[in-house]
Design a protein around this motif. Structure first.
Motif, PDB file in Angstrom:
ATOM      1  N   LEU A 115       0.836  -1.202   0.000  1.00 54.64           N
ATOM      2  CA  LEU A 115       0.000   0.000   0.000  1.00 54.64           C
ATOM      3  C   LEU A 115       0.871   1.252   0.000  1.00 54.64           C
ATOM      4  O   LEU A 115       1.999   1.235   0.486  1.00 54.64           O
ATOM      5  CB  LEU A 115      -0.897   0.014   1.234  1.00 54.64           C
ATOM      6  N   PRO A 116       0.341   2.371  -0.516  1.00 55.50           N
ATOM      7  CA  PRO A 116       1.085   3.644  -0.426  1.00 55.50           C
ATOM      8  C   PRO A 116       1.318   4.004   1.035  1.00 55.50           C
ATOM      9  O   PRO A 116       0.514   3.668   1.915  1.00 55.50           O
ATOM     10  CB  PRO A 116       0.140   4.650  -1.101  1.00 55.50           C
ATOM     11  N   LEU A 117       2.398   4.709   1.304  1.00 56.03           N
ATOM     12  CA  LEU A 117       2.754   5.051   2.677  1.00 56.03           C
ATOM     13  C   LEU A 117       1.658   5.861   3.364  1.00 56.03           C
ATOM     14  O   LEU A 117       1.424   5.715   4.565  1.00 56.03           O
ATOM     15  CB  LEU A 117       4.076   5.831   2.686  1.00 56.03           C
ATOM     16  N   LYS A 118       0.952   6.703   2.608  1.00 56.46           N
ATOM     17  CA  LYS A 118      -0.089   7.546   3.207  1.00 56.46           C
ATOM     18  C   LYS A 118      -1.270   6.721   3.729  1.00 56.46           C
ATOM     19  O   LYS A 118      -2.082   7.227   4.518  1.00 56.46           O
ATOM     20  CB  LYS A 118      -0.579   8.580   2.200  1.00 56.46           C
ATOM     21  N   GLU A 119      -1.375   5.473   3.309  1.00 56.62           N
ATOM     22  CA  GLU A 119      -2.466   4.617   3.765  1.00 56.62           C
ATOM     23  C   GLU A 119      -2.050   3.719   4.924  1.00 56.62           C
ATOM     24  O   GLU A 119      -2.809   2.860   5.363  1.00 56.62           O
ATOM     25  CB  GLU A 119      -2.980   3.753   2.606  1.00 56.62           C
TER      26      GLU A 119
END
Length: 247
Positions: free
Chosen positions: A216-220
């Protein structure tokens, strides 16, 4: 072990699983059995020949490489010297934690005061320590397990006791994603063994979730600390009330 030998060993295993002898393989490749044996003995595969062998085994080249990569041994512990280098270099330690959590090169630069040149140097040092394999374009491959354990009473264990555990438990645990629960009791040896197995199982499952969520993207994702602990213990104020001589 060299990567080409790992590929050779995996191919041999696949051939055995599919009951394909060197003679059968030679017939399908229009080669002599002696040549096939020589290729495997010397690990002298051309890319074209390797693809042909994979085709006979009903595999693609990428399938083969994925199977080889899955069997690559990962570090579950570091040496005393490796641990010492981490705790003595806070930036190196930080980058080691980030790569263990699958942060990308640009993610680290965005979130921390480390410039790109210095980050390359730090990642090169982790490569030297065999914690990652540094790849082109600032990519890397993690070489440590998710359920990584530090050595008993080693530099990392002492660092955790001094810098992490007391500060971690000092929090109120009232915020979002926070939870704290304490349970005590008097248990039989069978029950203690059962609890230990369950804690070990949970540790492994949590480690695998970190692998899964790494896609997953880091922001998630959220940085979370989880501590599991168990030991013989009695509240000191209770222990003070114990009879010096049992009745």
């Amino acid at each position: 072990m060299s990567q080409i030998k790992q590929v050779t060993d995996k191919l041999k295993l696949i051939l055995r699983e599919r009951q394909l002898t060197y003679k059968i393989l030679a017939d399908k490749l229009a080669m002599s059995e002696a040549n096939v044996k020589r290729i495997f003995a010397n690990h002298s595969f051309t890319l074209e020949r390797l693809e042909q062998i994979c085709h006979v085994c009903d595999l693609s080249l990428s399938d083969l490489f994925i199977l080889v990569e899955k069997e690559r041994p990962l570090l579950s512990r570091l040496t005393h010297e490796q641990e010492l280098e981490l705790v003595n270099n806070i930036e190196l330690f930080l980058v080691a934690v980030c790569v263990r959590d699958a942060w990308q090169f640009d993610d680290i630069i965005e979130h921390y005061e480390i410039d790109s040149l210095h980050l390359v140097q730090l990642m090169a040092r982790l490569d030297k320590l065999k914690m990652i394999e540094l790849l082109p374009n600032n990519r890397y491959k993690l070489l440590i397990t998710q359920d990584f354990r530090w050595s008993e009473n080693g530099p990392l264990a002492r660092f955790m006791e001094r810098e992490v555990l007391s500060k971690f438990m000092a929090n109120s645990f009232k915020g979002e994603h926070s939870f704290r629960f304490y349970l005590r009791g008097s248990y039989s040896q069978n029950s203690i063994s059962y609890i230990q197995r369950k804690l070990e199982q949970l540790t492994n499952e949590v480690a695998q979730l970190n692998v899964q969520d790494a896609e997953l993207p880091l922001k998630e994702r959220h940085k979370i600390g989880l501590m599991l602990a168990m030991r013989p213990w009695e509240l000191p104020m209770f222990a003070e009330l114990r009879r010096k001589q049992p009745r």
